[in-house]
Design a protein around this motif. Structure first.
Motif, PDB file in Angstrom:
ATOM      1  N   LEU A 125      16.546 -27.042 -21.151  1.00 13.68           N
ATOM      2  CA  LEU A 125      17.393 -26.896 -20.335  1.00 13.68           C
ATOM      3  C   LEU A 125      17.550 -26.573 -18.620  1.00 13.68           C
ATOM      4  O   LEU A 125      17.767 -27.454 -18.139  1.00 13.68           O
ATOM      5  CB  LEU A 125      18.132 -25.569 -20.665  1.00 13.68           C
ATOM      6  CG  LEU A 125      18.942 -25.292 -21.882  1.00 13.68           C
ATOM      7  CD1 LEU A 125      18.979 -23.915 -22.336  1.00 13.68           C
ATOM      8  CD2 LEU A 125      19.814 -26.186 -22.036  1.00 13.68           C
ATOM      9  N   VAL A 126      15.760 -26.660 -18.789  1.00 11.06           N
ATOM     10  CA  VAL A 126      15.201 -26.886 -17.113  1.00 11.06           C
ATOM     11  C   VAL A 126      14.470 -27.549 -17.203  1.00 11.06           C
ATOM     12  O   VAL A 126      15.017 -28.524 -15.508  1.00 11.06           O
ATOM     13  CB  VAL A 126      13.867 -26.203 -17.307  1.00 11.06           C
ATOM     14  CG1 VAL A 126      13.095 -26.212 -15.954  1.00 11.06           C
ATOM     15  CG2 VAL A 126      13.794 -24.670 -17.724  1.00 11.06           C
ATOM     16  N   LYS A 127      14.739 -28.746 -17.603  1.00 10.61           N
ATOM     17  CA  LYS A 127      13.927 -30.747 -17.582  1.00 10.61           C
ATOM     18  C   LYS A 127      15.483 -31.013 -16.968  1.00 10.61           C
ATOM     19  O   LYS A 127      16.239 -31.640 -16.260  1.00 10.61           O
ATOM     20  CB  LYS A 127      13.869 -31.212 -18.717  1.00 10.61           C
ATOM     21  CG  LYS A 127      12.617 -30.834 -19.085  1.00 10.61           C
ATOM     22  CD  LYS A 127      11.589 -31.184 -19.839  1.00 10.61           C
ATOM     23  CE  LYS A 127      10.252 -30.657 -20.446  1.00 10.61           C
ATOM     24  NZ  LYS A 127      10.214 -31.331 -21.495  1.00 10.61           N
TER      25      LYS A 127
ATOM     26  N   TYR B 285       9.676 -33.150 -14.251  1.00 10.25           N
ATOM     27  CA  TYR B 285       9.364 -32.155 -14.497  1.00 10.25           C
ATOM     28  C   TYR B 285       8.102 -30.894 -13.970  1.00 10.25           C
ATOM     29  O   TYR B 285       8.716 -29.793 -14.913  1.00 10.25           O
ATOM     30  CB  TYR B 285       9.605 -31.865 -16.593  1.00 10.25           C
ATOM     31  CG  TYR B 285      10.556 -33.035 -16.792  1.00 10.25           C
ATOM     32  CD1 TYR B 285      12.191 -32.815 -15.991  1.00 10.25           C
ATOM     33  CD2 TYR B 285      10.057 -33.637 -17.337  1.00 10.25           C
ATOM     34  CE1 TYR B 285      12.521 -33.951 -16.180  1.00 10.25           C
ATOM     35  CE2 TYR B 285      11.359 -34.513 -18.263  1.00 10.25           C
ATOM     36  CZ  TYR B 285      12.574 -34.497 -17.115  1.00 10.25           C
ATOM     37  OH  TYR B 285      14.183 -35.434 -17.853  1.00 10.25           O
ATOM     38  N   ALA B 286       6.970 -31.616 -13.646  1.00 13.90           N
ATOM     39  CA  ALA B 286       6.287 -30.754 -13.372  1.00 13.90           C
ATOM     40  C   ALA B 286       5.908 -30.326 -12.090  1.00 13.90           C
ATOM     41  O   ALA B 286       5.081 -28.877 -11.615  1.00 13.90           O
ATOM     42  CB  ALA B 286       4.557 -31.828 -13.543  1.00 13.90           C
TER      43      ALA B 286
ATOM     44  N   ASP C 128       1.326 -24.818  -9.848  1.00 11.10           N
ATOM     45  CA  ASP C 128       0.490 -24.138  -8.666  1.00 11.10           C
ATOM     46  C   ASP C 128       0.452 -25.355  -7.834  1.00 11.10           C
ATOM     47  O   ASP C 128      -0.015 -24.652  -6.855  1.00 11.10           O
ATOM     48  CB  ASP C 128      -1.039 -24.255  -9.502  1.00 11.10           C
ATOM     49  CG  ASP C 128      -1.492 -25.731 -10.403  1.00 11.10           C
ATOM     50  OD1 ASP C 128      -0.914 -26.323 -11.402  1.00 11.10           O
ATOM     51  OD2 ASP C 128      -2.410 -26.131  -9.813  1.00 11.10           O
ATOM     52  N   ASN C 129      -0.115 -26.523  -7.984  1.00  9.63           N
ATOM     53  CA  ASN C 129       0.441 -27.592  -7.140  1.00  9.63           C
ATOM     54  C   ASN C 129       1.477 -27.600  -5.734  1.00  9.63           C
ATOM     55  O   ASN C 129       0.420 -27.442  -4.339  1.00  9.63           O
ATOM     56  CB  ASN C 129       0.161 -28.807  -7.559  1.00  9.63           C
ATOM     57  CG  ASN C 129      -0.782 -29.640  -8.363  1.00  9.63           C
ATOM     58  OD1 ASN C 129      -2.211 -28.551  -7.803  1.00  9.63           O
ATOM     59  ND2 ASN C 129      -1.227 -30.339  -8.920  1.00  9.63           N
ATOM     60  N   ILE C 130       2.339 -26.851  -6.307  1.00  7.31           N
ATOM     61  CA  ILE C 130       3.276 -26.807  -5.775  1.00  7.31           C
ATOM     62  C   ILE C 130       3.329 -25.715  -4.569  1.00  7.31           C
ATOM     63  O   ILE C 130       3.541 -25.248  -3.668  1.00  7.31           O
ATOM     64  CB  ILE C 130       5.403 -26.751  -6.035  1.00  7.31           C
ATOM     65  CG1 ILE C 130       5.185 -28.665  -6.834  1.00  7.31           C
ATOM     66  CG2 ILE C 130       6.145 -26.678  -4.494  1.00  7.31           C
ATOM     67  CD1 ILE C 130       5.177 -29.516  -5.512  1.00  7.31           C
ATOM     68  N   ASP C 131       2.714 -24.705  -5.741  1.00  4.63           N
ATOM     69  CA  ASP C 131       3.047 -23.371  -5.259  1.00  4.63           C
ATOM     70  C   ASP C 131       1.283 -23.601  -3.501  1.00  4.63           C
ATOM     71  O   ASP C 131       1.819 -22.937  -2.879  1.00  4.63           O
ATOM     72  CB  ASP C 131       1.957 -22.312  -6.367  1.00  4.63           C
ATOM     73  CG  ASP C 131       1.749 -21.133  -5.537  1.00  4.63           C
ATOM     74  OD1 ASP C 131       2.202 -20.398  -4.779  1.00  4.63           O
ATOM     75  OD2 ASP C 131       0.959 -20.354  -6.020  1.00  4.63           O
TER      76      ASP C 131
ATOM     77  N   VAL D 169      -3.325 -33.807  -4.120  1.00  2.00           N
ATOM     78  CA  VAL D 169      -3.409 -33.630  -5.972  1.00  2.00           C
ATOM     79  C   VAL D 169      -1.751 -33.527  -5.939  1.00  2.00           C
ATOM     80  O   VAL D 169      -1.853 -33.477  -6.985  1.00  2.00           O
ATOM     81  CB  VAL D 169      -3.713 -32.593  -6.064  1.00  2.00           C
ATOM     82  CG1 VAL D 169      -5.334 -31.873  -6.460  1.00  2.00           C
ATOM     83  CG2 VAL D 169      -3.484 -31.102  -5.141  1.00  2.00           C
ATOM     84  N   VAL D 170      -1.134 -33.448  -4.770  1.00  2.18           N
ATOM     85  CA  VAL D 170       0.148 -34.148  -5.131  1.00  2.18           C
ATOM     86  C   VAL D 170       0.682 -35.010  -3.971  1.00  2.18           C
ATOM     87  O   VAL D 170       0.173 -35.811  -3.479  1.00  2.18           O
ATOM     88  CB  VAL D 170       1.342 -33.187  -4.195  1.00  2.18           C
ATOM     89  CG1 VAL D 170       0.881 -32.202  -5.308  1.00  2.18           C
ATOM     90  CG2 VAL D 170       0.893 -32.806  -3.327  1.00  2.18           C
ATOM     91  N   THR D 171       1.452 -36.034  -4.699  1.00  2.00           N
ATOM     92  CA  THR D 171       2.069 -37.774  -4.297  1.00  2.00           C
ATOM     93  C   THR D 171       2.561 -37.741  -3.397  1.00  2.00           C
ATOM     94  O   THR D 171       3.182 -36.433  -3.382  1.00  2.00           O
ATOM     95  CB  THR D 171       2.506 -38.273  -5.747  1.00  2.00           C
ATOM     96  OG1 THR D 171       4.131 -37.772  -6.281  1.00  2.00           O
ATOM     97  CG2 THR D 171       1.060 -38.681  -6.410  1.00  2.00           C
ATOM     98  N   ASP D 172       3.108 -38.653  -2.525  1.00  2.00           N
ATOM     99  CA  ASP D 172       4.307 -38.626  -1.094  1.00  2.00           C
ATOM    100  C   ASP D 172       5.566 -38.526  -2.443  1.00  2.00           C
ATOM    101  O   ASP D 172       6.461 -38.256  -1.428  1.00  2.00           O
ATOM    102  CB  ASP D 172       3.817 -40.310  -0.741  1.00  2.00           C
ATOM    103  CG  ASP D 172       2.874 -40.033  -0.239  1.00  2.00           C
ATOM    104  OD1 ASP D 172       2.081 -39.175  -0.139  1.00  2.00           O
ATOM    105  OD2 ASP D 172       2.674 -41.747   0.034  1.00  2.00           O
ATOM    106  N   GLN D 173       5.946 -38.591  -3.249  1.00  2.83           N
ATOM    107  CA  GLN D 173       6.569 -38.635  -4.125  1.00  2.83           C
ATOM    108  C   GLN D 173       7.547 -36.668  -4.430  1.00  2.83           C
ATOM    109  O   GLN D 173       8.257 -36.814  -3.712  1.00  2.83           O
ATOM    110  CB  GLN D 173       7.171 -39.273  -5.676  1.00  2.83           C
ATOM    111  CG  GLN D 173       8.654 -39.731  -6.040  1.00  2.83           C
ATOM    112  CD  GLN D 173       8.777 -40.700  -7.337  1.00  2.83           C
ATOM    113  OE1 GLN D 173       7.570 -40.180  -7.945  1.00  2.83           O
ATOM    114  NE2 GLN D 173       9.323 -41.344  -7.333  1.00  2.83           N
ATOM    115  N   GLU D 174       6.393 -37.246  -5.266  1.00  2.00           N
ATOM    116  CA  GLU D 174       6.072 -35.230  -5.288  1.00  2.00           C
ATOM    117  C   GLU D 174       6.584 -34.390  -3.682  1.00  2.00           C
ATOM    118  O   GLU D 174       7.345 -33.377  -3.744  1.00  2.00           O
ATOM    119  CB  GLU D 174       5.261 -34.078  -6.133  1.00  2.00           C
ATOM    120  CG  GLU D 174       5.237 -35.062  -7.367  1.00  2.00           C
ATOM    121  CD  GLU D 174       3.365 -34.756  -7.905  1.00  2.00           C
ATOM    122  OE1 GLU D 174       3.503 -34.540  -9.236  1.00  2.00           O
ATOM    123  OE2 GLU D 174       2.808 -34.261  -6.877  1.00  2.00           O
TER     124      GLU D 174
END
Length: 443
Positions: free
Chosen positions: A105-107, A127-128, A161-164, A181-186
């Motif tokens: 449901l989250v996805k 989703y990550a 954790d990367n978004i955090d 560790v995060v891409t331009d898209q993220e």
């Protein structure tokens, strides 16, 4: 004038000059002594200031790295609680609701928010953005109120954790993509979430209320904290009474012969034995011979008790020796027995010194990790221990495990764990100091 008269006339001059020189030499020596004392005092003050500065740098470094672990970045999602995915065949019993795929449901919510993401790899990265514990938040809400099924609800779930780390400013978005560790898209997805006011930061209750995890955003300190509490309880219950009683016997009742001298020498030697030797002893005897549970606070407390005993015995004997002999003589004078003299008069007056030795011994035990590594308390334990026989770890070992992890988010967890360990040590010392002041006497 004859030579004799010349010598006679010169004598008073020499006699008057000699006394004048002595005061000058004495005053010079005194000035030098005072100057040396002032320099020594200055050196001591500089040493204290240097120690305080180093401590301040250490604390500022730890707090500066670790305070961010006490708050966490969260993402608000509008989740459609689809009955077809939750209440299979219309069943709403707890077993059916518990087994539903809430992470799916989250996805689905993320796909609705970013409809332009179509490829399989991009969706996996999408989703990550949220923690894989997001489904548990929805599961708990549905179990608490099944009437929510079939409605759209807004849930606040933990971010990855990367978004955090990106939200807290620990990831420099201006670096080339290959160095992040995060891409331009993220980052673009993150910016959209910020623009829609879906990101927020709040108190990290997970860190204070859960055990360890492989995922940094789900890792907590409670399991290691409770393991430390149980381990130190076993250590205090065993080391303090045994150490005090042994010291009382050796100091007040034991005959002075070669046997007691040999025991005293061995106690002094044991105080200097490396802590890992006690870990090997616990591994070989407690686990190998007696078959005690591995990774349990009971075994850890026994090992730390053996390590702490020499320190407690030595400090207690020194405290007993510091009690004035007049106390003993006065007690004997009014007819007290040797046991009454020790228990009613000597021991209460020696309590402050005994508590000082206990503080030193327990503080050393609290910071030890090497002997506990040998008995298996380095294992990955998720559950919070409920007793002294449950598998657990302790704060020093937990800090070691987090420091060895590659994720950037575990750096702040490591410093936060050190902060919790220092707070635990300060609280334990405060209790011991209170007891010491409570029984302190002056004579």
């Amino acid at each position: 004038m004859s030579d004799a008269s010349r010598k006679a006339g010169a004598m008073p001059v020499n006699d008057q000059a000699s006394p004048n020189r002595r005061p000058n030499l004495s005053q010079t020596w005194i000035r030098r002594r005072y100057a040396a004392e002032r320099r020594f005092k200055l050196y001591g003050q500089l040493a204290v200031l240097a120690a305080i500065a180093m401590l301040a740098v250490l604390l500022v470094s730890i707090i500066g790295r670790g305070y961010t672990a006490f708050y966490q970045t969260s993402i608000s999602l509008d989740v459609m609680l689809d009955p077809a995915k939750i209440a299979v065949d219309g069943k709403t019993d707890p077993e059916t609701l518990m087994a539903a795929d809430y992470q799916g449901l989250v996805k689905d919510s993320l796909k609705d928010m970013f409809p332009d993401v179509t490829s399989r790899g991009d969706r996996r990265n999408l989703y990550a953005l949220v923690s894989n514990s997001a489904g548990d938040v929805i599961r708990q809400a549905v179990l608490a109120d099944p009437a929510l099924i079939g409605t759209t609800q807004r849930f606040t779930v933990a971010a990855d954790d990367n978004i955090d780390m990106l939200h807290k400013g620990f990831i420099d978005r201006n670096l080339p993509e290959s160095e992040r560790v995060v891409t331009d898209q993220e980052i673009a997805w993150y910016d959209k979430l910020v623009a829609e006011d879906r990101l927020s930061a709040g108190i990290n209750t997970t860190f204070l209320s859960s055990g360890d995890s492989r995922e940094p955003e789900q890792a907590g300190i409670l399991g290691a904290f409770m393991g430390t509490v149980f381990t130190m309880l076993v250590t205090v219950v065993l080391a303090l009474p045994l150490g005090v009683m042994s010291a009382i016997y050796l100091e007040e009742f034991a005959p002075k012969n070669r046997a007691t001298e040999l025991i005293e020498v061995n106690i002094n030697n044991l105080a200097a034995v490396p802590s890992i030797v006690f870990g090997l002893l616990g591994l070989a005897v407690l686990l190998g011979v007696f078959g005690m549970p591995r990774s349990a606070p009971l075994v850890g407390g026994l090992v730390l008790s053996l390590m702490t005993l020499p320190t407690v015995i030595i400090a207690t004997r020194a405290a007993l020796k510091a009690v004035p002999p007049s106390i003993r003589e006065a007690a004997y004078g009014i007819g007290a027995s040797p046991l009454q003299v020790v228990l009613h008069h000597v021991l209460p007056l020696a309590t402050p010194g005994i508590m000082t030795g206990a503080i030193i011994g327990l503080a050393r035990a609290l910071g030890e990790s090497a002997p506990l590594l040998m008995i298996g308390m380095v294992a990955f334990i998720v559950d919070v221990p409920g007793g002294i026989t449950d598998p657990s770890t302790v704060l020093p070992v937990q800090i070691y495990l987090w420091a060895d992890s590659p994720e950037r988010a575990f750096i702040e967890k490591t410093s936060a764990g050190i902060m919790v360990l220092l707070a635990f040590l300060i609280a334990m010392n405060a209790i011991a100091i209170f007891v010491r002041r409570r029984f302190e006497r002056r004579w």
